[in-house]
Design a protein around this motif. Sequence first.
Motif, PDB file in Angstrom:
ATOM      1  N   ASN A  21      -4.607   2.223 -17.626  1.00  0.00           N
ATOM      2  CA  ASN A  21      -3.295   1.906 -17.064  1.00  0.00           C
ATOM      3  C   ASN A  21      -3.021   2.708 -15.800  1.00  0.00           C
ATOM      4  OD1 ASN A  21      -2.792   0.106 -19.136  1.00  0.00           O
ATOM      5  ND2 ASN A  21      -1.544   1.524 -20.322  1.00  0.00           N
ATOM      6  N   CYS A  22      -3.405   3.963 -15.817  1.00  0.00           N
ATOM      7  CA  CYS A  22      -3.212   4.829 -14.660  1.00  0.00           C
ATOM      8  C   CYS A  22      -4.004   4.308 -13.458  1.00  0.00           C
ATOM      9  CB  CYS A  22      -3.625   6.256 -15.000  1.00  0.00           C
ATOM     10  SG  CYS A  22      -3.360   7.428 -13.656  1.00  0.00           S
ATOM     11  N   GLU A  23      -5.237   3.894 -13.687  1.00  0.00           N
ATOM     12  CA  GLU A  23      -6.076   3.362 -12.612  1.00  0.00           C
ATOM     13  C   GLU A  23      -5.473   2.077 -12.046  1.00  0.00           C
ATOM     14  OE1 GLU A  23      -9.852   3.049 -14.533  1.00  0.00           O
ATOM     15  OE2 GLU A  23     -10.334   5.171 -14.237  1.00  0.00           O
ATOM     16  N   LYS A  24      -4.948   1.219 -12.925  1.00  0.00           N
ATOM     17  CA  LYS A  24      -4.311  -0.022 -12.456  1.00  0.00           C
ATOM     18  C   LYS A  24      -3.069   0.293 -11.637  1.00  0.00           C
ATOM     19  CE  LYS A  24      -5.849  -3.036 -16.215  1.00  0.00           C
ATOM     20  NZ  LYS A  24      -5.433  -3.804 -17.404  1.00  0.00           N
ATOM     21  N   ASN A  25      -2.256   1.232 -12.129  1.00  0.00           N
ATOM     22  CA  ASN A  25      -1.047   1.614 -11.400  1.00  0.00           C
ATOM     23  C   ASN A  25      -1.386   2.207 -10.046  1.00  0.00           C
ATOM     24  OD1 ASN A  25       0.585   0.761 -13.485  1.00  0.00           O
ATOM     25  ND2 ASN A  25       0.840   2.804 -14.360  1.00  0.00           N
ATOM     26  N   GLN A  26      -2.439   3.009 -10.005  1.00  0.00           N
ATOM     27  CA  GLN A  26      -2.848   3.616  -8.740  1.00  0.00           C
ATOM     28  C   GLN A  26      -3.319   2.550  -7.758  1.00  0.00           C
ATOM     29  OE1 GLN A  26      -5.706   6.752  -9.147  1.00  0.00           O
ATOM     30  NE2 GLN A  26      -5.724   7.226  -6.983  1.00  0.00           N
ATOM     31  N   ALA A  27      -4.063   1.559  -8.244  1.00  0.00           N
ATOM     32  CA  ALA A  27      -4.529   0.480  -7.377  1.00  0.00           C
ATOM     33  C   ALA A  27      -3.351  -0.315  -6.816  1.00  0.00           C
ATOM     34  CB  ALA A  27      -5.476  -0.441  -8.147  1.00  0.00           C
ATOM     35  N   VAL A  28      -2.367  -0.587  -7.661  1.00  0.00           N
ATOM     36  CA  VAL A  28      -1.177  -1.306  -7.202  1.00  0.00           C
ATOM     37  C   VAL A  28      -0.419  -0.478  -6.175  1.00  0.00           C
ATOM     38  CG1 VAL A  28       1.089  -2.160  -7.938  1.00  0.00           C
ATOM     39  CG2 VAL A  28      -0.943  -2.717  -9.272  1.00  0.00           C
ATOM     40  N   ALA A  29      -0.272   0.808  -6.427  1.00  0.00           N
ATOM     41  CA  ALA A  29       0.433   1.686  -5.490  1.00  0.00           C
ATOM     42  C   ALA A  29      -0.283   1.743  -4.147  1.00  0.00           C
ATOM     43  CB  ALA A  29       0.561   3.088  -6.081  1.00  0.00           C
ATOM     44  N   GLU A  30      -1.608   1.824  -4.167  1.00  0.00           N
ATOM     45  CA  GLU A  30      -2.375   1.859  -2.917  1.00  0.00           C
ATOM     46  C   GLU A  30      -2.196   0.564  -2.137  1.00  0.00           C
ATOM     47  OE1 GLU A  30      -6.348   2.807  -4.105  1.00  0.00           O
ATOM     48  OE2 GLU A  30      -5.875   4.906  -4.489  1.00  0.00           O
ATOM     49  N   GLU A  31      -2.174  -0.561  -2.832  1.00  0.00           N
ATOM     50  CA  GLU A  31      -1.980  -1.856  -2.172  1.00  0.00           C
ATOM     51  C   GLU A  31      -0.581  -1.934  -1.561  1.00  0.00           C
ATOM     52  OE1 GLU A  31      -2.751  -5.324  -0.468  1.00  0.00           O
ATOM     53  OE2 GLU A  31      -4.232  -4.110  -1.521  1.00  0.00           O
ATOM     54  N   MET A  32       0.399  -1.408  -2.269  1.00  0.00           N
ATOM     55  CA  MET A  32       1.764  -1.405  -1.743  1.00  0.00           C
ATOM     56  C   MET A  32       1.861  -0.534  -0.499  1.00  0.00           C
ATOM     57  SD  MET A  32       3.975  -1.266  -5.277  1.00  0.00           S
ATOM     58  CE  MET A  32       5.544  -1.104  -4.460  1.00  0.00           C
ATOM     59  N   VAL A  33       1.173   0.585  -0.494  1.00  0.00           N
ATOM     60  CA  VAL A  33       1.176   1.462   0.680  1.00  0.00           C
ATOM     61  C   VAL A  33       0.530   0.749   1.855  1.00  0.00           C
ATOM     62  CG1 VAL A  33       0.160   3.564   1.649  1.00  0.00           C
ATOM     63  CG2 VAL A  33       1.275   3.640  -0.578  1.00  0.00           C
ATOM     64  N   ARG A  34      -0.600   0.074   1.613  1.00  0.00           N
ATOM     65  CA  ARG A  34      -1.267  -0.662   2.694  1.00  0.00           C
ATOM     66  C   ARG A  34      -0.337  -1.730   3.259  1.00  0.00           C
ATOM     67  NH1 ARG A  34      -5.168  -1.844  -0.700  1.00  0.00           N
ATOM     68  NH2 ARG A  34      -6.377  -0.178  -1.164  1.00  0.00           N
ATOM     69  N   ALA A  35       0.322  -2.476   2.385  1.00  0.00           N
ATOM     70  CA  ALA A  35       1.234  -3.528   2.834  1.00  0.00           C
ATOM     71  C   ALA A  35       2.400  -2.919   3.607  1.00  0.00           C
ATOM     72  CB  ALA A  35       1.748  -4.328   1.640  1.00  0.00           C
ATOM     73  N   ASN A  36       2.908  -1.788   3.139  1.00  0.00           N
ATOM     74  CA  ASN A  36       4.021  -1.135   3.812  1.00  0.00           C
ATOM     75  C   ASN A  36       3.595  -0.621   5.183  1.00  0.00           C
ATOM     76  OD1 ASN A  36       6.680  -0.217   3.983  1.00  0.00           O
ATOM     77  ND2 ASN A  36       6.098   1.811   3.286  1.00  0.00           N
ATOM     78  N   VAL A  37       2.401  -0.071   5.278  1.00  0.00           N
ATOM     79  CA  VAL A  37       1.904   0.430   6.564  1.00  0.00           C
ATOM     80  C   VAL A  37       1.787  -0.725   7.554  1.00  0.00           C
ATOM     81  CG1 VAL A  37      -0.126   1.391   7.724  1.00  0.00           C
ATOM     82  CG2 VAL A  37       0.743   2.467   5.651  1.00  0.00           C
ATOM     83  N   ASP A  38       1.284  -1.861   7.098  1.00  0.00           N
ATOM     84  CA  ASP A  38       1.181  -3.032   7.973  1.00  0.00           C
ATOM     85  C   ASP A  38       2.556  -3.487   8.446  1.00  0.00           C
ATOM     86  OD1 ASP A  38      -1.561  -2.993   7.675  1.00  0.00           O
ATOM     87  OD2 ASP A  38      -1.617  -4.618   6.200  1.00  0.00           O
ATOM     88  N   ALA A  39       3.518  -3.511   7.533  1.00  0.00           N
ATOM     89  CA  ALA A  39       4.871  -3.937   7.894  1.00  0.00           C
ATOM     90  C   ALA A  39       5.507  -2.959   8.873  1.00  0.00           C
ATOM     91  CB  ALA A  39       5.728  -4.078   6.637  1.00  0.00           C
ATOM     92  N   VAL A  40       5.323  -1.672   8.652  1.00  0.00           N
ATOM     93  CA  VAL A  40       5.886  -0.659   9.548  1.00  0.00           C
ATOM     94  C   VAL A  40       5.238  -0.760  10.925  1.00  0.00           C
ATOM     95  CG1 VAL A  40       6.026   1.826   9.990  1.00  0.00           C
ATOM     96  CG2 VAL A  40       6.595   0.925   7.732  1.00  0.00           C
ATOM     97  N   PHE A  41       3.914  -0.963  10.956  1.00  0.00           N
ATOM     98  CA  PHE A  41       3.215  -1.089  12.237  1.00  0.00           C
ATOM     99  C   PHE A  41       3.726  -2.310  13.008  1.00  0.00           C
ATOM    100  CE2 PHE A  41      -0.337  -2.722  14.793  1.00  0.00           C
ATOM    101  CZ  PHE A  41      -0.539  -1.628  15.615  1.00  0.00           C
TER     102      PHE A  41
END
Length: 75
Positions: A21-41
């Motif tokens: 569960n922790c690994e899945k949550n971490q993967a989701v969090a990393e994807e959200m960060v990537r999406a957020n970085v793209d949106a901010v850029f």
Amino acid sequence: MYDLAILHGASLKAVGQAKENCEKNQAVAEEMVRANVDAVFESACRFIAMKSLPGWMDEICTEHLEAVRPAVRAE
């Protein structure tokens, strides 16, 4: 002893599930960060373009007027 073995097995199973569960949550969090970085850029690029555009337009208009004025004066 048998009860301890069952508890130990259940405990290991719970730890394995928690790790998964922790690994899945971490993967989701990393994807959200990537999406957020793209949106901010993208937002930053739009902001820079919108702030710079009036300056570019002023430069273009000024250059055009300077190019046209001597022709008007010569007539």
